[in-house]
Write an enzyme that holds these catalytic residues in place. Sequence first.
Site, PDB file in Angstrom:
ATOM      1  CD  GLU A 226      -2.668   1.436   1.870  1.00  0.00           C
ATOM      2  OE1 GLU A 226      -2.474   0.665   3.226  1.00  0.00           O
ATOM      3  OE2 GLU A 226      -3.641   2.019   2.293  1.00  0.00           O
TER       4      GLU A 226
ATOM      5  N   GLY B 140       3.469   2.362  10.515  1.00  0.00           N
ATOM      6  CA  GLY B 140       3.303   1.553  12.239  1.00  0.00           C
ATOM      7  C   GLY B 140       3.027   0.211  11.772  1.00  0.00           C
ATOM      8  CB  ALA B 141       0.597  -2.405  11.810  1.00  0.00           C
TER       9      ALA B 141
ATOM     10  CD  GLU C 239      -4.690  -2.433   5.353  1.00  0.00           C
ATOM     11  OE1 GLU C 239      -3.959  -1.612   6.346  1.00  0.00           O
ATOM     12  OE2 GLU C 239      -5.328  -0.977   5.001  1.00  0.00           O
ATOM     13  CG  ASN C 240       0.140  -6.641   4.513  1.00  0.00           C
ATOM     14  OD1 ASN C 240      -0.013  -6.096   3.598  1.00  0.00           O
ATOM     15  ND2 ASN C 240       1.228  -6.424   5.529  1.00  0.00           N
TER      16      ASN C 240
ATOM     17  CG  HIS D  14      -6.375   1.036  12.476  1.00  0.00           C
ATOM     18  ND1 HIS D  14      -6.612   1.914  12.607  1.00  0.00           N
ATOM     19  CD2 HIS D  14      -5.793   0.817  11.393  1.00  0.00           C
ATOM     20  CE1 HIS D  14      -6.167   2.348  11.404  1.00  0.00           C
ATOM     21  NE2 HIS D  14      -5.740   1.383  10.356  1.00  0.00           N
ATOM     22  CD  GLU D  15      -2.513  -2.124  10.511  1.00  0.00           C
ATOM     23  OE1 GLU D  15      -3.253  -2.035   9.494  1.00  0.00           O
ATOM     24  OE2 GLU D  15      -2.422  -0.755  11.263  1.00  0.00           O
TER      25      GLU D  15
ATOM     26  CG  HIS E 206      -7.700  -1.747   8.146  1.00  0.00           C
ATOM     27  ND1 HIS E 206      -8.953  -0.551   7.403  1.00  0.00           N
ATOM     28  CD2 HIS E 206      -6.532  -1.065   8.346  1.00  0.00           C
ATOM     29  CE1 HIS E 206      -7.610   0.829   7.856  1.00  0.00           C
ATOM     30  NE2 HIS E 206      -6.498   0.095   8.082  1.00  0.00           N
TER      31      HIS E 206
ATOM     32  CD  GLU F  64      -6.016   3.544   6.789  1.00  0.00           C
ATOM     33  OE1 GLU F  64      -6.154   3.111   8.139  1.00  0.00           O
ATOM     34  OE2 GLU F  64      -5.549   2.834   5.646  1.00  0.00           O
TER      35      GLU F  64
HETATM   36  N1  BES Z   1      -2.646   1.102   6.252  1.00  0.00           N
HETATM   37  C1  BES Z   1      -2.674   1.222   7.098  1.00  0.00           C
HETATM   38  C2  BES Z   1      -0.964   1.471   6.360  1.00  0.00           C
HETATM   39  C3  BES Z   1      -0.201   2.277   5.804  1.00  0.00           C
HETATM   40  C4  BES Z   1      -0.362   3.873   5.889  1.00  0.00           C
HETATM   41  C5  BES Z   1       0.318   1.630   4.369  1.00  0.00           C
HETATM   42  C6  BES Z   1       0.162   4.308   4.657  1.00  0.00           C
HETATM   43  C7  BES Z   1       0.384   1.972   3.764  1.00  0.00           C
HETATM   44  C8  BES Z   1       0.960   3.714   3.255  1.00  0.00           C
HETATM   45  C9  BES Z   1      -2.733   1.096   8.156  1.00  0.00           C
HETATM   46  O1  BES Z   1      -4.058   0.260   8.142  1.00  0.00           O
HETATM   47  C10 BES Z   1      -2.999   2.040   8.798  1.00  0.00           C
HETATM   48  O2  BES Z   1      -3.349   2.633   9.207  1.00  0.00           O
HETATM   49  N2  BES Z   1      -1.486   2.226  10.446  1.00  0.00           N
HETATM   50  C11 BES Z   1      -1.523   3.032  11.440  1.00  0.00           C
HETATM   51  C12 BES Z   1      -1.907   3.030  12.272  1.00  0.00           C
HETATM   52  C13 BES Z   1      -2.941   2.821  12.897  1.00  0.00           C
HETATM   53  C14 BES Z   1      -3.418   2.637  14.470  1.00  0.00           C
HETATM   54  C15 BES Z   1      -3.314   4.681  12.714  1.00  0.00           C
HETATM   55  C16 BES Z   1       0.335   3.778  11.075  1.00  0.00           C
HETATM   56  O3  BES Z   1       0.604   3.031  10.326  1.00  0.00           O
HETATM   57  O4  BES Z   1       0.690   4.552  10.940  1.00  0.00           O
HETATM   58 ZN    ZN Z   2      -5.488   1.856   8.765  1.00  0.00          ZN
END
Ligand code: BES
Ligand code: ZN
Length: 870
Positions: free
Chosen positions: A126, A267-268, A270-271, A303-304, A307, A326
Amino acid sequence: MRPDQSPVIRLSEYCPPDFLIDHVALDFRLHPSGTVVDAVLTLRRNPKGRAGAALSLDGEDLTLLSVALEGKELAASAYEVSPEKLVIPDVPDAFTLALKTEINPAANTRLMGLYRSNGVYCTQCEADAFRRITYFLDRPDVMSTYSVRIEAEKAEAPLLLSNGNPVGAGDIPGTTRHFALWEDPHRKPAYLFALVAGDLDRVTDTHTTPSGRRVTLNVYVEKGKGNRAAYAMDSLIRSMKWDEEKFGREYDLDLFNIVAVSDFNMGAMENKGLNIFNDRYILATPETATDQDYHNIEAIVAHEYFHNWTGNRITCRDWFQLCLKEGLTVFRDQEFSSDERSRPVERIANVQTLRAAQFVEDAGPLAHPVRPHQYKEINNFYTATVYNKGSEVIQMLRLLIGPAKFREGMDLYFERHDGEACTVEQFIRCFADISGRDFTPFMRWYDQAGTPLVTVRDAFDAATGRYTLHFQQATKPTPGQPEKHPQVIPVSLGLLDPQGQSLVSDDLFVLDGAEGQKTWDNMPARPIPSLFRGFSAPVRVEINRQPGDLLVLAGHDPDPFNRWQALQDVAIDLLKRSIAGIRKGEAPLADPTLAAALERLIRHSDADPAFAALAIALPRETEMAREIGQDVDPDAIGTAVTALWRFIGQSVGSLARERYDALSKPVPFSPDAASAGKRALALRLLNYLIAANPAEGAGLALAQFERANNMSDRANALWALVTADRPERDQAFAAAEARFRDDPLLLDLWFTLNASIPGKAGRERVEALLRHPKFTLGNPNRVRALVGAFANGNPRGFHAADGAGYRLVADVIGEVDGKNPQLAARLATAFRTWKALEAGRRTEAEMALRGLVAPDRSRDLSDILERSLA
Ligand code: BES
Ligand code: ZN
């Protein structure tokens, strides 16, 4: 400046894909510097696409080795290829396309696509990075089933993971290699593809869903860190149960894997069935993690996981709809944390984050709607606006139709759109259909940027007992949106009598025009309004308060959020006046009534220590800068805030000491919210003790550091010492470095503490630490820990009047951009407030930004620079 040449992508220009890809078969022959990927795509023309269109696939940094259509190798003349595109003009209506590409994971410093982290192969696709693995229709509305074969050296990668279910594995005879086969039966967009290969520790458990599916759960971490995965596993199991209970959502595979890696941009992720995490949001033991770490782990694991329904089974039609997954998933993880911990405390913390990150974004050059209308680089739109304001919009939706209808609307959404790639309109339509409400005006929250300012005037007619609240709203222009229209603003409110008794509660007024009013009759006396209870809308509020009203609210409002807000407002008002005076050469202001109110809070803090910790904390310097909004002088702010801490510290000193001592009795560590609340309160008290008497307070902090039996108490002691220019600080920091140096996450904390020392001293430490043997630009956590923390958490250092802070950060940004553009662009957003600064700093900040503009900058960084300077 030279305009960035990247194309602008517009929501209004959305077109359905010309082709669909029903199935993807991938075969990875992993090698650190030369991985060969065979992809077989099963394609057909999309009935909704353009008839007769050429097939045009996205790519990035790819070397194409061969192409075959329906099994027949294509001559070079049959297609056009570049690292960014593969175009085949002449294709049938349905066919298979076999692509062989070569990629270099070891050289992938962008950490997008397939890369290596500490010897582990992992992916991040992503938003637009599957195209760094093979040529593809890399857009979320192309959904496919996947089968994956992974082959690697057994010794290097005994573990081979991908999405879905394992369906085979074996050795490759005559070699030192082996393979694994995976199948994901759920159709998904390419951004949810994942692969992991390496030698990892595992923690395993199971969860049985209400319908009887027994799911195997694994958390994989780097070798030797298996003892730190228990809390993440516990959080995962609680998340699964919560989503079953609160949203009726069950998991849909027999296996759920989480992998934690140490090099990760975000941060992480959700694959599907294979979430990949930044290990700082997985690893925790009492000895290594702070209360904030535990909280983050719980929230991000949740969160993940959430998703899986809001994002994966129902995904986004295009990236403009990002808030669909999101914002909604942040809403869900915030609800989860509120149920697992303290709802008021979570709400206050979430609003603090919203104001610190989103209000600031909305007030500056990077402002954009929750659903942006255009972008050049989508990675720059994973923002506080999309995430946190996106979550607030869902909160408002629920408030407007009530929790029961909200749940029905969610159920309808899941039922109606399962397996689809959706738009925000389709989501909102579900709630319109369930409630019969017209959400057309509400949609403006998605499409109009800027934080509305609600101005409230009240009037009381003593003769008739009529009380009127008059509301007005206005939103300032934002980039590309000079004209603003009224938003639909739900105002949860109550009225208190002058003694603090509740007169009216649970009232909801909806301001849906530029102005509106509400009246009550037969009021015995002029009531005190309690507005926007629970922060019912993401707006700023200005109100003609009577003197003393805020203190009544602080003491008596049945809404805890507004009790907290009232005291903050008292302090903000005082500090604003203090700051203005300091800039005219006057002495900082103090206020004994505020001190008395805080003293009462401390006296009664046993009832809810976590709440008290928030309520007795004075507004942060960055918060004051935001409240002031223009002609900001961070030094004057620092002087005013520091002086107020000292004044209140001196007023509450002996009580603070008594309570601090009581909270400092050794107890066994538990990461639960109540225990964390006590530690947070102890930290605030220690802040006051240090402010009042640095020598004595620093001694207490050093003692706490030395006797602590857990990382939270230890880190809190260090945090308290950050503002103490004392030998105890040097002593504790030196001991911390020795203690933390072999653990990357702890060392990150140590870098952050140093970067947070206010002002020039902090900047000098950052300069020195950039040359620390363990500092590296290659690890995003390390860069954020030192430079990100300085730019975002040390206002007097970053915003030094001579521009030295700006130059330091800009230099790092320029260097990082060559390796990891996404990280560089994120760091650059620290400049987003530059236009609100006083003239001298504004000039310095602008010069630093302009100095970064160069032809070979990444698209990510150029986009931020261009919009920041526009
Ligand atoms: N899908 C996102 C990760 C992501 C963000 C991938 C930007 C590619 C580009 C994931 O679900 C996400 O939102 N992660 C957040 C943490 C969440 C608790 C708000 C993050 O990585 O900060
Ligand atoms: Zn997210």
